[in-house]
Design an enzyme around this catalytic site. Structure first.
Site, PDB file in Angstrom:
ATOM      1  N   LYS A   1      26.018  36.241 -98.504  1.00  0.00           N
ATOM      2  CA  LYS A   1      25.801  34.841 -97.825  1.00  0.00           C
ATOM      3  C   LYS A   1      25.849  33.598 -98.980  1.00  0.00           C
ATOM      4  O   LYS A   1      24.942  33.783 -99.691  1.00  0.00           O
ATOM      5  CB  LYS A   1      24.598  35.138 -97.033  1.00  0.00           C
ATOM      6  CG  LYS A   1      24.427  33.720 -96.120  1.00  0.00           C
ATOM      7  CD  LYS A   1      23.277  34.271 -95.149  1.00  0.00           C
ATOM      8  CE  LYS A   1      23.100  33.211 -94.343  1.00  0.00           C
ATOM      9  NZ  LYS A   1      22.016  33.514 -93.089  1.00  0.00           N
TER      10      LYS A   1
ATOM     11  N   GLY B   1      20.937  34.914-104.867  1.00  0.00           N
ATOM     12  CA  GLY B   1      21.703  35.690-105.691  1.00  0.00           C
ATOM     13  C   GLY B   1      23.169  35.179-105.601  1.00  0.00           C
ATOM     14  O   GLY B   1      24.017  35.308-106.952  1.00  0.00           O
ATOM     15  N   CYS B   2      23.680  34.982-104.633  1.00  0.00           N
ATOM     16  CA  CYS B   2      24.909  34.696-104.477  1.00  0.00           C
ATOM     17  C   CYS B   2      25.364  33.270-105.090  1.00  0.00           C
ATOM     18  O   CYS B   2      26.453  33.356-105.696  1.00  0.00           O
ATOM     19  CB  CYS B   2      25.300  34.363-103.013  1.00  0.00           C
ATOM     20  SG  CYS B   2      25.207  36.271-101.941  1.00  0.00           S
ATOM     21  N   THR B   3      24.611  32.291-105.160  1.00  0.00           N
ATOM     22  CA  THR B   3      24.839  31.064-106.080  1.00  0.00           C
ATOM     23  C   THR B   3      24.704  31.385-107.516  1.00  0.00           C
ATOM     24  O   THR B   3      25.545  31.066-108.187  1.00  0.00           O
ATOM     25  CB  THR B   3      23.467  30.013-105.720  1.00  0.00           C
ATOM     26  OG1 THR B   3      23.440  29.899-104.105  1.00  0.00           O
ATOM     27  CG2 THR B   3      23.659  28.808-106.501  1.00  0.00           C
TER      28      THR B   3
ATOM     29  N   ALA C   1      28.264  32.916-108.238  1.00  0.00           N
ATOM     30  CA  ALA C   1      29.252  32.216-107.973  1.00  0.00           C
ATOM     31  C   ALA C   1      29.244  31.398-109.247  1.00  0.00           C
ATOM     32  O   ALA C   1      30.193  31.047-109.809  1.00  0.00           O
ATOM     33  CB  ALA C   1      29.075  31.419-106.741  1.00  0.00           C
TER      34      ALA C   1
END
Length: 156
Positions: free
Chosen positions: A41, A46-48, A51
Site C-alpha cells: 500500500k 514500510g512501502c515509503t 520506494a
C-alpha cells in the site's frame, strides 16, 4: 499462492502508472531488464522506505540498464499522491484488481495483528530481457531492498 521462480516465464501486462499512462512489461524489456516489485500500500511506512531506497538508487539502476516498476493494488490517484510527495523517479503501476499480483503469485493470505486477510506479499522479480524471471528477491528488510537488488545486479 503459487509464486513464480527463477526460470519461469513472466506474465506480460499493461497497467496504468501514477499519471494515467499505460506501460507494458513487453515494451520495457526491449530496453533491458525490469525489476517488478510488489508492495502492499502506497504511503505506508514500510512501502515509503522501500520506494525511497529505489528512488535514491535510480542512477545506479539506470547505469545497470534496469527499469523499475512498483506494483500495488492502489488506484492511480493514490499512486500520484505517493509519487509526488516522495519525489519518486520511477514508475508505479496500479493493479487494482490484483490480476498481475495473482499471475506472479504474490496475492494471498496474510496475517497482521491477529487478522487474516488477502493481500500482496512483498516480493520483487528481476525479469531478463527474454521475459523469464532471472531472480526472485524474497528475503529483505524494506530499508535494505535497494541494496539487496544492487548487490545482486553487481554480482556481489
Amino acid at each position: 499462492m503459487n509464486t513464480l521462480k527463477a526460470g519461469d516465464k513472466a506474465p506480460l501486462f499493461d497497467l496504468q502508472d501514477q499519471y494515467g499512462e499505460t506501460h507494458s512489461l513487453e515494451s520495457a524489456l526491449k530496453k533491458g531488464r525490469v525489476l517488478v516489485y510488489f508492495y502492499p500500500k502506497a504511503s505506508t511506512p514500510g512501502c515509503t522506505v522501500q520506494a525511497c531506497g529505489l528512488r535514491d538508487s535510480k542512477s545506479e539502476l539506470d547505469s545497470l540498464n534496469v527499469t523499475v516498476f512498483g506494483l500495488s493494488p492502489d488506484p492511480v490517484t493514490r499512486l500520484t499522491k505517493f509519487s509526488d510527495k516522495q519525489e519518486l523517479n520511477f514508475t508505479l503501476l496500479s493493479d487494482e484488481d490484483h490480476a498481475v499480483a495473482d499471475a506472479f503469485g504474490v496475492w494471498g493470505e496474510k496475517k497482521f495483528m491477529g487478522k487474516i486477510y488477502d493481500g500482496i506479499h512483498r516480493l520483487s522479480f528481476l525479469i531478463a530481457q527474454n521475459g523469464t524471471v532471472e531472480h526472485v528477491f524474497d528475503k529483505f528488510k524494506t530499508k535494505e531492498h535497494h541494496d539487496v537488488v544492487l548487490s545482486y545486479l553487481k554480482g556481489e
